[in-house]
Design an enzyme around this catalytic site. Structure first.
Site, PDB file in Angstrom:
ATOM      1  N   GLU A  74      -0.591 -14.355   9.322  1.00 53.14           N
ATOM      2  CA  GLU A  74      -0.226 -13.067  10.308  1.00 53.14           C
ATOM      3  C   GLU A  74      -0.362 -13.497  11.560  1.00 53.14           C
ATOM      4  O   GLU A  74      -1.744 -13.409  12.054  1.00 53.14           O
ATOM      5  CB  GLU A  74      -0.847 -11.799   9.898  1.00 53.14           C
ATOM      6  CG  GLU A  74      -0.450 -11.099  10.612  1.00 53.14           C
ATOM      7  CD  GLU A  74      -1.468  -9.567  10.601  1.00 53.14           C
ATOM      8  OE1 GLU A  74      -0.886  -8.353  10.745  1.00 53.14           O
ATOM      9  OE2 GLU A  74      -2.575  -9.464  10.556  1.00 53.14           O
ATOM     10  N   HIS A  83       1.933  -3.751   3.858  1.00 57.39           N
ATOM     11  CA  HIS A  83       0.474  -2.754   4.078  1.00 57.39           C
ATOM     12  C   HIS A  83       0.176  -2.171   5.571  1.00 57.39           C
ATOM     13  O   HIS A  83      -0.720  -1.009   5.545  1.00 57.39           O
ATOM     14  CB  HIS A  83      -1.251  -2.991   3.500  1.00 57.39           C
ATOM     15  CG  HIS A  83      -1.837  -4.100   4.821  1.00 57.39           C
ATOM     16  ND1 HIS A  83      -0.962  -5.368   4.679  1.00 57.39           N
ATOM     17  CD2 HIS A  83      -3.072  -4.294   5.076  1.00 57.39           C
ATOM     18  CE1 HIS A  83      -1.348  -6.107   5.666  1.00 57.39           C
ATOM     19  NE2 HIS A  83      -2.593  -5.463   5.731  1.00 57.39           N
ATOM     20  N   ASP A  84       0.755  -2.417   6.638  1.00 62.82           N
ATOM     21  CA  ASP A  84       0.510  -1.522   7.538  1.00 62.82           C
ATOM     22  C   ASP A  84       1.503  -1.312   8.044  1.00 62.82           C
ATOM     23  O   ASP A  84       1.933  -0.595   9.369  1.00 62.82           O
ATOM     24  CB  ASP A  84       0.284  -3.051   8.597  1.00 62.82           C
ATOM     25  CG  ASP A  84      -1.468  -3.766   8.550  1.00 62.82           C
ATOM     26  OD1 ASP A  84      -1.864  -3.033   8.465  1.00 62.82           O
ATOM     27  OD2 ASP A  84      -1.344  -5.053   9.036  1.00 62.82           O
ATOM     28  N   ASP A 136      -6.359 -13.052   0.990  1.00 64.78           N
ATOM     29  CA  ASP A 136      -6.133 -12.482   2.016  1.00 64.78           C
ATOM     30  C   ASP A 136      -7.894 -13.100   2.747  1.00 64.78           C
ATOM     31  O   ASP A 136      -8.341 -12.647   2.546  1.00 64.78           O
ATOM     32  CB  ASP A 136      -5.904 -11.108   2.162  1.00 64.78           C
ATOM     33  CG  ASP A 136      -5.191 -10.824   3.504  1.00 64.78           C
ATOM     34  OD1 ASP A 136      -5.322 -11.204   4.609  1.00 64.78           O
ATOM     35  OD2 ASP A 136      -4.893  -9.454   3.210  1.00 64.78           O
ATOM     36  N   ASP A 156      -5.229 -13.922   7.800  1.00 66.76           N
ATOM     37  CA  ASP A 156      -4.697 -12.497   8.754  1.00 66.76           C
ATOM     38  C   ASP A 156      -4.721 -12.939   9.950  1.00 66.76           C
ATOM     39  O   ASP A 156      -6.326 -13.147  10.768  1.00 66.76           O
ATOM     40  CB  ASP A 156      -6.358 -11.532   8.141  1.00 66.76           C
ATOM     41  CG  ASP A 156      -6.130 -10.178   8.994  1.00 66.76           C
ATOM     42  OD1 ASP A 156      -5.480  -9.377   8.145  1.00 66.76           O
ATOM     43  OD2 ASP A 156      -7.161  -9.824   9.692  1.00 66.76           O
TER      44      ASP A 156
HETATM   45  C1  GLC Z   1      -3.962  -7.428  10.104  1.00 70.90           C
HETATM   46  C2  GLC Z   1      -4.009  -6.722   9.122  1.00 70.90           C
HETATM   47  C3  GLC Z   1      -5.159  -4.836   8.937  1.00 70.90           C
HETATM   48  C4  GLC Z   1      -6.282  -5.458   9.543  1.00 70.90           C
HETATM   49  C5  GLC Z   1      -5.883  -5.704  11.111  1.00 70.90           C
HETATM   50  C6  GLC Z   1      -7.865  -6.703  10.799  1.00 70.90           C
HETATM   51  O1  GLC Z   1      -3.679  -6.592  10.638  1.00 70.90           O
HETATM   52  O2  GLC Z   1      -2.735  -6.674   8.009  1.00 70.90           O
HETATM   53  O3  GLC Z   1      -4.571  -4.130   8.030  1.00 70.90           O
HETATM   54  O4  GLC Z   1      -6.324  -4.060  10.260  1.00 70.90           O
HETATM   55  O5  GLC Z   1      -5.470  -6.903  10.237  1.00 70.90           O
HETATM   56  O6  GLC Z   1      -7.602  -7.193   9.903  1.00 70.90           O
END
Ligand code: GLC
Ligand code: CA
Length: 550
Positions: free
Chosen positions: A245, A319-320, A101, A203
């Site tokens: 992402e 995970h979110d 990540d 991310d």
């Molecule tokens: C992304 C991650 C999340 C995190 C955010 C800030 O959305 O998936 O878990 O809190 O970024 O890094």
């Protein structure tokens, strides 16, 4: 397209591990890298090709590692760099790559760069972050909100300026406009690539082109320039997978990120199918039921938009997000059937499927009753803000139990032993009490388990190019109960049919789909012949492969 020349990740299935919650090897209640190594045989047996590891770097863990204080060190609670190298080696011998990540939109406030930057306005690292004077009348420079609630600006008393953070105040945004910052990130990426990793999940990468003064956060004007530069300076010549992402992506921008000749990313995670089920004003904290017609429309739109160029990622959870079977299936009445149905629909689409840990055994959302049970920084911040705004504690908890991020973060359920076999100690977050019947051990001894179905679907992708490359076409778009699509490649056609309801139903397909073939996936009995009417059981899903006999 010549399948022989296509990249490995076209046929791959990726498994996401949230290290804190996966497997604890030393009884401190926190998952760790040796714990992951202990489970590699389980993952190899499932048939996955790569693991996306949520962050394992040194971090104060304000956001469970999405706040990094040293990009080239492993968090002590997860292990050592040596453990990591061993994980890569052990995974590789099983044909599994490790995807890291990459969290470079922001760092932790404990990163030495930020600490130095706070030292004085003249710090060499000051410009690695975004600092602004207070607004003329005092107060924040502008009204950009933080994703986790409150303003995206926090005041730094000693140097008299605000710094910018799109997440918590402990996650200051890095300033990508600074070329030295970019160079430092590329150096760090190459250092990990040289250790033999198989890729990066990036991310919130759509945010790095931000221009806070102009109110631009996502997909800023220089975003694609930065990604092309990153590609050229780091992974360009290497055979790796990159997935961004990008909550803001549209089908058009997806072609920019993942187009074949763009030299940016392999693919992105888009979230339209997730957010279409969110409340227009209160977002995920005011849960709504999802609408199958809308869901089909979104998924279909993305299938078609990236049919010729670009590439889709396929996922129900991460995970979110809440647990897929709780969100889209029926945990109480048709747990197994609905979990298998969801897997069937997703894994037979075009793109690279991602399995979130525990999804393959049908892990579900939790039902916490008190705010003390929640650990997620976003949930805790939002709890405070929503209560201040008048929501009752119970209403908030009800919402958090539906859509909160902790649903995905309760420990992996391995056995029916205490704490689901996740730890011999006391877990950092409670285990879902349903571990007694939903666990890996029970799944392995049941040939009809959800796990067995996942293993089967993952295997199919490697056997049938039509699943990897077939052209997508949808049917019965306005039907609120059935999801029907075909995939076509040369003289092969795969028909996929799913009932998204806990009621049986009569499916009437157009003449062209009344056919005979081999049923390659099912969750009740095999169906190899489709007549004018087919009765489907609750959450029934099957796939029929026809070869040259249409
Ligand atoms: C992304 C991650 C999340 C995190 C955010 C800030 O959305 O998936 O878990 O809190 O970024 O890094
Ligand atoms: Ca541990």
């Amino acid at each position: 397209m010549n399948a022989a020349k296509s990249p490995w990740w076209h046929t791959a299935t990726i498994y996401q591990i949230y290290p804190r919650s996966f497997s604890d090897s030393n009884g401190d209640g926190i998952g760790d890298i040796p714990g992951i190594i202990n489970r590699l045989d389980y993952l190899a047996d499932l048939g996955i090709n790569a693991i996306w590891l949520s962050p394992i770097y040194k971090s104060p863990m304000d956001d469970n590692g999405y706040d990094i204080s040293d990009y080239q060190e492993v968090a002590a609670e997860y292990g050592t760099l040596e453990d990591f190298d061993y994980l890569v080696a052990e995974a590789n011998t099983r044909g599994i790559g490790i995807i890291l990540d990459l969290v470079v939109n922001h760092s932790s406030d404990e990163h030495p760069w930020f600490i130095d930057a706070c030292g004085s306005r003249d710090s060499k690292y000051r410009d690695f972050y975004t600092w602004r004077d207070p607004a003329p009348g005092g107060g924040v420079p502008n009204d950009i909100p933080s994703v986790f609630g409150g303003a995206a600006w926090s005041f730094h008393e000693p140097t008299g300026q605000y710094y910018f953070h799109q997440f918590t105040r402990r996650q200051p945004d890095l300033n990508w406009q600074n070329p030295e910052l970019r160079e430092s990130i590329y150096r760090m990426m190459n250092w990990w690539l040289d250790r033999g990793i198989a890729g990066f999940r990036m991310d919130v990468i759509d945010l790095i082109g931000k221009e806070p003064d102009r109110g631009i956060t996502a997909e800023g004007p220089h975003l694609h320039t930065y990604l092309q530069e990153m590609h050229a300076r780091t992974y360009g010549g290497r055979d790796i997978l990159t997935v961004g992402e990008t909550w803001s992506a549209t089908p058009n921008s997806a072609l920019l990120y993942s187009g074949r000749n763009r030299n940016e990313l392999s693919m992105i995670f888009q979230f339209e199918h997730v957010t279409q089920a969110w409340h227009p004003i209160h977002g995920k904290w005011q849960p709504m039921d999802f609408d199958l017609v809308a869901l089909k429309e979104v998924l279909g739109k993305w299938q078609l938009a990236l049919a010729e160029d670009g590439w889709n990622s396929l996922f129900w959870g991460n995970h979110d997000l809440p647990r897929a079977v709780s969100k889209y299936g029926d945990v109480s009445g048709y747990h197994k059937q609905s979990a298998k149905m969801l897997a069937t629909v997703l894994h037979l689409l075009k793109g690279t499927p991602y399995v979130y840990q525990g999804e393959e055994i049908g892990m579900t959302n939790v039902s916490f009753t008190s705010i003390e049970q929640f650990k997620d920084v976003e949930t805790l911040n939002m709890h405070r803000l929503h209560l201040e705004a008048g929501l009752s504690a119970n209403e908030f908890i009800a919402g958090a139990n539906v859509n909160g991020r902790d649903n995905a973060r309760t420990p992996m359920q391995w056995t029916q032993a205490e704490h689901g076999g996740f730890t011999t100690g006391s877990p950092w977050i409670e285990v879902n009490p349903n571990y007694r019947h939903i666990n890996v051990e029970a799944s392995l001894s049941d040939s009809q388990s959800i796990l067995a179905h996942y293993r089967h679907l993952i295997g199919l992708r490697n056997q049938h190019p039509v699943i990897v490359y077939g052209r997508y076409q949808s049917f019965l778009d306005q039907d609120p109960q059935f999801f029907v699509y075909t995939r076509t490649l040369n003289d092969q056609m795969l028909l996929v049919v799913a009932n998204f309801s806990n009621k049986p139903g009569m499916l009437e397909l157009p003449d062209e789909l009344q056919l005979q073939g081999e049923c390659i996936s099912y969750n009740y009995d095999p169906v190899d012949h489709i007549g004018p009417q087919t009765e489907l059981q609750p959450y029934e899903a099957f796939a029929v492969l026809c070869r040259g006999n249409k």
